[in-house]
Design a protein around this motif. Structure first.
Motif, short mmCIF file in Angstrom:
data_model
loop_
_atom_site.label_atom_id
_atom_site.label_comp_id
_atom_site.label_asym_id
_atom_site.label_seq_id
_atom_site.Cartn_x
_atom_site.Cartn_y
_atom_site.Cartn_z
N ALA A 145 -1.23 2.11 0.74
CA ALA A 145 -2.62 2.72 1.13
C ALA A 145 -2.41 4.22 1.62
O ALA A 145 -3.12 4.78 1.17
N GLU A 202 -6.45 -1.08 4.27
CA GLU A 202 -5.36 -2.18 4.04
C GLU A 202 -5.84 -3.33 4.87
O GLU A 202 -6.09 -3.13 6.33
N THR A 240 2.16 -2.87 2.24
CA THR A 240 0.84 -2.38 1.80
C THR A 240 0.41 -1.36 2.46
O THR A 240 -0.68 -0.52 1.93
N ALA A 241 0.88 -1.10 3.94
CA ALA A 241 0.29 0.00 4.56
C ALA A 241 0.71 1.23 3.97
O ALA A 241 0.23 2.21 3.90
#
Length: 350
Positions: free
Chosen positions: A253, A242, A249-250
């Protein structure tokens, strides 16, 4: 930001005075310039640079005047427990890795203190730094490309090779195709990853990712990247990276991992921001970790990366969006906010 004439000290015993040649405009600079990360003001930003040594202190042994060098904010002492156990990027010696507001190397025309940023302050014609904040490089290497390796390239490449230690044949996903993410793509290609999936919301960056080694791309504006990865890989990726510093988005991931997989967070998250992950996902040996500046040993890693570039095994040319004079720095920061550029490079000869 304003442009001022400032005074810079002469080198102390272990300090090096550098004539700055190029400085990359990194998104991390924006986090400090807009106050997301607090820093004592006034200060000179910039932390990704290369130049030529002008003067050295009486005890400096690594470089001499005329040497070409790349700077790195991972200044190290070489003696503390972190350094001596192979983690110089996490050096604990505050007499070398000076905390914000401690350095006394720069002053304004009225004599008041001007703070140095990350022990470097690259957006200036000269830098005065500790000798362990630089690495000497061969003079035939282009300094504009070399400057990028001092932060963005080192961070992305090192996250793949040093932190996650990606294995040949594995499946890798990189979320965010700026300078750091694209360098993670390049690192994954160099290590022999079998499949490299790049995720972004701009087709221009995804096209660039393909040129740098991505085998597949996903435009997250058009589709659910987690569902797409799970379908493409038939169960998830071995490694995800990420590179945006965003909670959403973390989570993505981590959710993209197959059992036994590792998610590495490279992006800078806002101070105080909390991340949440489904607890049951950890049962099957899924892991999540961070990586500071690519978990680097920069005096080894930077020459290695530049050697890969010289051999044609790693691409750096495509990372440079434009060369600009220092006086266009405010416009460059405005461009960072749009997300359309990869790396704008300040050229001090312009």
């Amino acid at each position: 930001m304003t442009f001022e004439n400032v005074s810079i000290n002469k080198p102390g015993p272990r300090e090096v005075l550098i004539r700055t040649a190029y400085a990359g405009v990194c998104h991390s600079d924006l986090h400090f310039a807009d106050g997301t990360y607090p820093y004592p003001v006034p200060f000179v930003p910039g932390h990704e640079s290369a130049g030529v040594v002008e003067q050295v202190g009486s005890e400096v042994t690594h470089v001499k005047p005329g040497d070409h060098v790349v700077t790195c904010l991972s200044v190290f002492c070489g003696c503390c427990p972190q350094c001596t156990t192979g983690h110089p990027n996490l050096c604990e010696d505050t007499s070398v890795k000076l905390a914000p507001g401690v350095a006394r190397r720069l002053t304004l025309e009225d004599g008041s203190l001007l703070h140095q940023f990350s022990n470097l302050s690259s957006f200036a014609e000269q830098m005065l730094v500790h000798e362990n904040a630089v690495v000497k490089i061969d003079k035939d290497l282009p300094l504009d490309r070399a400057a990028l390796v001092g932060c963005g390239v080192l961070t992305g490449f090192g996250a793949v090779t040093n932190a996650a230690q990606v294995e040949p044949g594995s499946t890798v996903v990189v979320i965010g195709c700026g300078g750091v993410g694209l360098s993670a793509v390049s690192g994954a290609a160099l290590t022999g990853a079998g499949r490299i999936i790049a995720v972004d919301m701009l087709d221009t960056k995804l096209d660039l990712a393909k040129k740098l080694g991505a085998t597949d791309v996903i435009n997250a504006k058009d589709t659910d990247p987690v569902a797409s990865v799970m379908e493409m890989t038939k169960g998830g990726a071995h490694y995800t990276f990420e590179a945006l510093g965003m909670k959403r988005t973390a989570t993505q991931a981590f959710d993209m991992l197959r059992p036994g997989g590792t998610a590495t967070l490279i992006g800078m998250f806002k101070p105080g921001e909390k991340l949440e992950f489904e607890g049951s996902m950890f049962i099957k040996d899924r892991k999540i970790r961070g990586s500071s500046m690519g978990s680097n040993r920069f005096r080894v890693d930077i020459p290695n990366i530049l050697n890969y570039y010289r051999q044609g095994r790693m691409e750096l040319d495509h990372l440079i969006s434009s060369h600009i004079p220092l006086t266009q720095l405010n416009e460059a920061f405005a461009n960072l906010r749009t997300g359309g550029t990869v790396r704008q490079v300040v050229d001090f000869s312009l």
